[in-house]
Design a protein around this motif. Structure first.
Motif, PDB file in Angstrom:
ATOM      1  N   ARG A 174      -6.542 -16.751  11.469  1.00 23.48           N
ATOM      2  CA  ARG A 174      -7.708 -16.727  10.599  1.00 23.48           C
ATOM      3  C   ARG A 174      -7.485 -15.962   9.294  1.00 23.48           C
ATOM      4  NH1 ARG A 174     -11.868 -18.578  13.894  1.00 23.48           N
ATOM      5  NH2 ARG A 174     -11.339 -18.556  16.106  1.00 23.48           N
ATOM      6  N   ALA A 175      -6.265 -15.538   9.009  1.00 22.05           N
ATOM      7  CA  ALA A 175      -6.042 -14.728   7.807  1.00 22.05           C
ATOM      8  C   ALA A 175      -4.549 -14.651   7.493  1.00 22.05           C
ATOM      9  CB  ALA A 175      -6.606 -13.314   8.000  1.00 22.05           C
ATOM     10  N   ARG A 176      -4.256 -14.158   6.292  1.00 25.52           N
ATOM     11  CA  ARG A 176      -2.881 -13.828   5.909  1.00 25.52           C
ATOM     12  C   ARG A 176      -2.851 -12.372   5.459  1.00 25.52           C
ATOM     13  NH1 ARG A 176      -1.480 -17.174   1.253  1.00 25.52           N
ATOM     14  NH2 ARG A 176      -2.260 -15.487  -0.077  1.00 25.52           N
ATOM     15  N   PHE A 177      -1.992 -11.561   6.064  1.00 27.07           N
ATOM     16  CA  PHE A 177      -1.839 -10.171   5.679  1.00 27.07           C
ATOM     17  C   PHE A 177      -0.734 -10.062   4.634  1.00 27.07           C
ATOM     18  CE2 PHE A 177      -3.446  -7.898   9.797  1.00 27.07           C
ATOM     19  CZ  PHE A 177      -4.607  -8.640   9.748  1.00 27.07           C
ATOM     20  N   GLU A 178      -0.952  -9.205   3.632  1.00 27.46           N
ATOM     21  CA  GLU A 178       0.032  -8.981   2.570  1.00 27.46           C
ATOM     22  C   GLU A 178       0.236  -7.488   2.370  1.00 27.46           C
ATOM     23  OE1 GLU A 178      -1.456 -12.842  -0.096  1.00 27.46           O
ATOM     24  OE2 GLU A 178      -1.707 -10.782  -0.839  1.00 27.46           O
ATOM     25  N   TYR A 179       1.490  -7.084   2.158  1.00 26.79           N
ATOM     26  CA  TYR A 179       1.799  -5.691   1.833  1.00 26.79           C
ATOM     27  C   TYR A 179       1.950  -5.571   0.321  1.00 26.79           C
ATOM     28  CZ  TYR A 179       4.461  -1.378   1.211  1.00 26.79           C
ATOM     29  OH  TYR A 179       4.906  -0.153   0.780  1.00 26.79           O
ATOM     30  N   HIS A 180       1.099  -4.707  -0.285  1.00 22.41           N
ATOM     31  CA  HIS A 180       1.101  -4.492  -1.733  1.00 22.41           C
ATOM     32  C   HIS A 180       1.542  -3.057  -2.024  1.00 22.41           C
ATOM     33  CE1 HIS A 180      -1.003  -8.170  -3.298  1.00 22.41           C
ATOM     34  NE2 HIS A 180      -1.226  -8.296  -2.007  1.00 22.41           N
ATOM     35  N   PRO A 181       2.848  -2.846  -2.219  1.00 20.45           N
ATOM     36  CA  PRO A 181       3.345  -1.472  -2.421  1.00 20.45           C
ATOM     37  C   PRO A 181       2.838  -0.831  -3.705  1.00 20.45           C
ATOM     38  CG  PRO A 181       5.070  -3.082  -2.880  1.00 20.45           C
ATOM     39  CD  PRO A 181       3.926  -3.846  -2.282  1.00 20.45           C
ATOM     40  N   GLU A 182       2.296  -1.647  -4.622  1.00 19.88           N
ATOM     41  CA  GLU A 182       1.775  -1.091  -5.867  1.00 19.88           C
ATOM     42  C   GLU A 182       0.442  -0.385  -5.671  1.00 19.88           C
ATOM     43  OE1 GLU A 182      -0.043  -5.233  -5.655  1.00 19.88           O
ATOM     44  OE2 GLU A 182       1.775  -4.202  -4.999  1.00 19.88           O
ATOM     45  N   ASN A 183      -0.189  -0.576  -4.503  1.00 23.49           N
ATOM     46  CA  ASN A 183      -1.486   0.042  -4.216  1.00 23.49           C
ATOM     47  C   ASN A 183      -1.314   1.228  -3.287  1.00 23.49           C
ATOM     48  OD1 ASN A 183      -2.688  -2.033  -5.679  1.00 23.49           O
ATOM     49  ND2 ASN A 183      -3.177  -3.241  -3.857  1.00 23.49           N
ATOM     50  N   PRO A 184      -2.117   2.292  -3.477  1.00 23.39           N
ATOM     51  CA  PRO A 184      -2.062   3.421  -2.548  1.00 23.39           C
ATOM     52  C   PRO A 184      -2.751   3.054  -1.239  1.00 23.39           C
ATOM     53  CG  PRO A 184      -3.820   3.760  -4.139  1.00 23.39           C
ATOM     54  CD  PRO A 184      -3.106   2.503  -4.562  1.00 23.39           C
ATOM     55  N   PRO A 185      -2.334   3.656  -0.105  1.00 19.70           N
ATOM     56  CA  PRO A 185      -3.047   3.431   1.160  1.00 19.70           C
ATOM     57  C   PRO A 185      -4.501   3.862   1.005  1.00 19.70           C
ATOM     58  CG  PRO A 185      -0.936   4.499   1.536  1.00 19.70           C
ATOM     59  CD  PRO A 185      -1.178   4.523   0.051  1.00 19.70           C
ATOM     60  N   PRO A 186      -5.450   3.208   1.638  1.00 21.28           N
ATOM     61  CA  PRO A 186      -5.291   2.130   2.617  1.00 21.28           C
ATOM     62  C   PRO A 186      -5.283   0.739   1.999  1.00 21.28           C
ATOM     63  CG  PRO A 186      -7.586   2.756   2.538  1.00 21.28           C
ATOM     64  CD  PRO A 186      -6.867   3.642   1.543  1.00 21.28           C
ATOM     65  N   TYR A 187      -5.136   0.650   0.663  1.00 20.19           N
ATOM     66  CA  TYR A 187      -5.217  -0.647  -0.007  1.00 20.19           C
ATOM     67  C   TYR A 187      -3.854  -1.305  -0.182  1.00 20.19           C
ATOM     68  CZ  TYR A 187      -9.757   1.387  -0.985  1.00 20.19           C
ATOM     69  OH  TYR A 187     -10.980   1.985  -0.848  1.00 20.19           O
ATOM     70  N   ASP A 188      -2.840  -0.751   0.504  1.00 14.58           N
ATOM     71  CA  ASP A 188      -1.519  -1.375   0.424  1.00 14.58           C
ATOM     72  C   ASP A 188      -1.412  -2.590   1.345  1.00 14.58           C
ATOM     73  OD1 ASP A 188      -1.735   0.348   2.570  1.00 14.58           O
ATOM     74  OD2 ASP A 188       0.357   0.985   2.517  1.00 14.58           O
ATOM     75  N   VAL A 189      -2.320  -2.712   2.309  1.00 16.36           N
ATOM     76  CA  VAL A 189      -2.411  -3.931   3.126  1.00 16.36           C
ATOM     77  C   VAL A 189      -3.692  -4.660   2.728  1.00 16.36           C
ATOM     78  CG1 VAL A 189      -2.620  -4.912   5.429  1.00 16.36           C
ATOM     79  CG2 VAL A 189      -1.113  -2.944   5.040  1.00 16.36           C
ATOM     80  N   LEU A 190      -3.532  -5.889   2.255  1.00 15.99           N
ATOM     81  CA  LEU A 190      -4.662  -6.694   1.815  1.00 15.99           C
ATOM     82  C   LEU A 190      -4.620  -8.057   2.500  1.00 15.99           C
ATOM     83  CD1 LEU A 190      -4.519  -6.063  -2.058  1.00 15.99           C
ATOM     84  CD2 LEU A 190      -6.005  -4.925  -0.399  1.00 15.99           C
ATOM     85  N   LEU A 191      -5.764  -8.702   2.564  1.00 12.21           N
ATOM     86  CA  LEU A 191      -5.820 -10.067   3.068  1.00 12.21           C
ATOM     87  C   LEU A 191      -5.614 -11.035   1.910  1.00 12.21           C
ATOM     88  CD1 LEU A 191      -8.810  -9.971   5.575  1.00 12.21           C
ATOM     89  CD2 LEU A 191      -6.398  -9.523   5.974  1.00 12.21           C
TER      90      LEU A 191
END
Length: 229
Positions: free
Chosen positions: A93-110
């Protein structure tokens, strides 16, 4: 093509399978053999920082009931949103993406699967900007020009809101499901699609659409009887 298989989270397989069938996952062209346990390790690809933990995000934001089973290993994929490569993992139901440019907890986004699935539908009536509608529980989003009525508004607020689903990109409308051919009340959001299933018990009457399944079926990575386009 990345490895497409099920992973296991250490819970009871029998219980998870029953829950999956109750939500209609078997109807998505995925056999019970594909949900057999494969071990207790959450697989990671080489050179992914140890801080990247999709399992934590999965568990903290609703787990199986919210996102479904994982359909792939983690792999690098170029985003259709910005053209950059990200560590990615597809779920039913989703795709997870790792965004190293964002600080946690926003480094994992859908991922923006809702926008991907609805590309080219801007001229259809439900996807066109609409004036605000008065009604109990209805929320209007001027950013995208859409109303979110009950019962979707309550679920959206309780289950994560904007960070999990994004803004609505359509009105609520009746649509034939590619999963089972039945008509349901649905509403598309930037990151997913909410569906109203009156045939299910109260816990699952509002469910996320199987957009991860649809995308991988469209690519031919998993079996599926109906292409998206």
């Amino acid at each position: 093509m990345p490895v497409v298989r099920r992973l296991w989270f250490g819970a009871s397989f029998a219980c998870l399978l029953v829950l999956g069938l109750a939500l209609g996952w078997a109807g998505a062209g995925i056999s019970s053999a594909q949900v057999s346990p494969t071990g207790d390790q959450w697989q990671k690809i080489p050179d992914v920082p140890a801080s990247v933990d999709f399992r934590d995000y999965w568990e903290q934001h609703g787990g199986l009931a919210q996102f479904g089973y994982p359909l792939t290993e983690e792999f690098m994929e170029v985003s259709s949103t910005d053209g950059r490569p990200y560590t990615t993992q597809y779920f039913e139901r989703a795709r997870f993406e790792y965004h190293p440019e964002n600080p946690p907890p926003y480094d994992v986004l859908l991922g923006l699967l809702g926008r991907m699935i609805t590309e080219g539908r801007d001229n259809e009536a439900p996807f066109m900007r609409t004036p605000a509608h008065a009604g109990p529980g209805t929320i209007y989003f001027d950013v995208t020009g859409h109303n979110m009525p009950r019962p979707f508004s309550g679920y959206w607020q309780e289950q994560g809101g904007l960070p999990v689903y994004g803004y609505p990109i359509s009105e609520a409308f009746d649509e034939v499901s590619l999963t089972d051919g039945k008509t349901y009340l649905v509403q598309y959001f930037e990151r997913n699609r909410l569906e109203y299933h009156p045939e299910l018990n109260d816990l699952f009457k509002i469910s996320l659409g199987l957009l991860g399944v649809q995308v991988l079926q469209d690519r031919g990575w998993i079996p599926g009887p109906v292409p998206l386009r």
